[in-house]
Write an enzyme that holds these catalytic residues in place. Structure first.
Site, mmCIF file in Angstrom:
data_model
loop_
_atom_site.group_PDB
_atom_site.id
_atom_site.type_symbol
_atom_site.label_atom_id
_atom_site.label_comp_id
_atom_site.label_asym_id
_atom_site.label_seq_id
_atom_site.Cartn_x
_atom_site.Cartn_y
_atom_site.Cartn_z
ATOM 1 N N GLY A 11 0.819 -1.210 0.000
ATOM 2 C CA GLY A 11 0.000 0.000 0.000
ATOM 3 C C GLY A 11 0.848 1.252 0.000
ATOM 4 O O GLY A 11 1.894 1.296 0.652
ATOM 5 N N ARG A 72 0.571 -5.062 -5.655
ATOM 6 C CA ARG A 72 0.678 -6.249 -4.819
ATOM 7 C C ARG A 72 1.020 -7.430 -5.734
ATOM 8 O O ARG A 72 0.471 -7.579 -6.823
ATOM 9 C CB ARG A 72 -0.623 -6.492 -4.060
ATOM 10 N N ASP A 103 5.155 -5.071 5.982
ATOM 11 C CA ASP A 103 5.576 -6.422 6.344
ATOM 12 C C ASP A 103 5.803 -7.314 5.121
ATOM 13 O O ASP A 103 6.846 -7.960 5.003
ATOM 14 C CB ASP A 103 4.524 -7.046 7.262
ATOM 15 N N THR A 125 4.335 2.308 5.803
ATOM 16 C CA THR A 125 2.969 1.806 5.919
ATOM 17 C C THR A 125 2.199 2.689 6.876
ATOM 18 O O THR A 125 2.692 3.008 7.956
ATOM 19 C CB THR A 125 2.931 0.342 6.416
ATOM 20 N N ASP A 127 -0.230 2.001 8.693
ATOM 21 C CA ASP A 127 -0.743 1.299 9.872
ATOM 22 C C ASP A 127 0.185 1.374 11.080
ATOM 23 O O ASP A 127 -0.221 1.053 12.194
ATOM 24 C CB ASP A 127 -0.999 -0.174 9.545
ATOM 25 N N ASP A 129 2.593 -0.592 11.893
ATOM 26 C CA ASP A 129 2.550 -1.927 12.483
ATOM 27 C C ASP A 129 3.822 -2.745 12.273
ATOM 28 O O ASP A 129 3.799 -3.975 12.316
ATOM 29 C CB ASP A 129 1.349 -2.698 11.924
ATOM 30 N N ARG A 171 -5.696 -3.516 10.085
ATOM 31 C CA ARG A 171 -6.149 -4.910 10.169
ATOM 32 C C ARG A 171 -5.663 -5.584 11.443
ATOM 33 O O ARG A 171 -6.424 -6.225 12.151
ATOM 34 C CB ARG A 171 -5.645 -5.706 8.952
#
Length: 320
Positions: A11, A72, A103, A125, A127, A129, A171
């Protein structure tokens, strides 16, 4: 090292262009030729590789998204694709690679490193994360976008006496929900990392309205459930609320990067090139306690743990 490549994968995140710019310009300052790879690992396998110079990255610092595009490419999990990518890099005389992404992108970079090709990761990213770094590229810009949306949503919620459920990205990690919920004054925040009690949330909303509040706000991380699912569950407990859902979706990814993400992207890019120049491989750049550092992919995947700032989640519970 005389030739290096750079790609963005997964992303998109605000600040990726700042990182690409820094990779190109720091590489040139060290006497390297820098090659951009379009469309991530898919473009790498297909040989979408072109030379980039300082003039090619002029004027991109303030742009969101990624000028190298992203795609992707689950096929890169297969050894066959990894070896094709390695041959493409060798064909162009490229001796090291910078991979900007999350990741999945890091796992692709680790695979190349395991095949003997020097690779360095930059955590990009929204997120936030990635284990081993306090912040990832794009997180700060996304927070500002989400909080601005929440502020606007509160205006209309207050005008109609509504409860609004705002679904944000995340997510597996609730960082976006936690930080934006606390900043936006949410009555409740629901994230994957913390248990929640819907009866307690409903009771809190009812108490707020009984004390004169004219609105309610719940910020929900998409990894828990959808806004529609949450609304359905709340209505089964108490259907007296005028409750609506708002899914912010991909608006969270876009927009001009904040100062913090421009600085972070620039710093990450420079550090990544310097690591390659020093002979490092299988590492990703990190930002810990306001200092640049790096971690091995092995540690990121297997040893280090992502901190989701649950203390901020608790602070929001104490003050709402």
């Amino acid at each position: 090292m005389k030739r290096i490549g750079v790609l963005t994968s997964g992303g998109d995140a605000p600040g990726m262009n700042a990182a690409v710019r820094a990779v190109v310009r720091r590489g040139e300052s060290l006497g390297m030729e820098v090659f951009g790879i379009t469309n991530g690992f898919k473009g790498l396998v297909n040989g979408e590789i072109h030379r980039m110079t300082s003039s090619d990255v002029g004027g991109i610092l303030n742009r969101g998204g990624t000028l190298l595009f992203s795609a992707r490419y689950p096929e890169f999990k297969e050894k066959e694709s990894q070896l094709v990518a390695k041959e493409q890099l060798k064909k162009h005389g490229i001796e090291g690679l910078v991979v900007i992404g999350g990741d999945g992108s890091f796992r692709g970079a680790q695979a190349l490193s395991d095949h003997g090709f020097p690779s360095i990761g930059i955590p990009g990213t929204i997120d936030n994360d990635i284990a081993g770094t306090d912040y990832t590229l794009g997180f700060d810009t996304t927070l500002n976008t989400v909080v601005e949306a929440i502020d606007r949503i509160r205006d209309t919620a207050g005008s109609h006496g509504r409860v609004l459920v705002v679904e944000v990205m995340g997510r597996d990690a609730g960082d976006i929900a936690i930080w934006s919920g606390l900043s936006g004054g949410a009555e409740s925040i629901i994230v994957p990392e913390a248990p929640y009690d819907l009866h307690e949330i409903v009771a809190g909303l009812k108490s707020g309205f009984s004390k004169g509040k004219n609105q309610g706000l719940i910020v929900l991380a998409e990894g828990v459930m959808s806004a529609d699912e949450l609304i359905e569950k709340i209505n089964k407990i108490d259907d007296s609320f005028d409750i609506r859902g708002v899914v912010l979706g991909h608006i969270q990814r876009g927009g001009s990067p904040t100062v913090r993400d421009r600085v972070l992207g620039s710093s990450f890019g420079v550090k990544a090139v310097e690591l390659l120049n020093e002979g490092a491989s299988g590492e990703c750049v990190a930002f810990v306690d306001e200092e640049l550092t790096s971690n091995s992919f092995e540690d990121v995947f297997n040893t280090l743990k992502h901190s989701s700032n649950i203390h901020l989640y608790n602070i929001n519970k104490y003050i709402n």
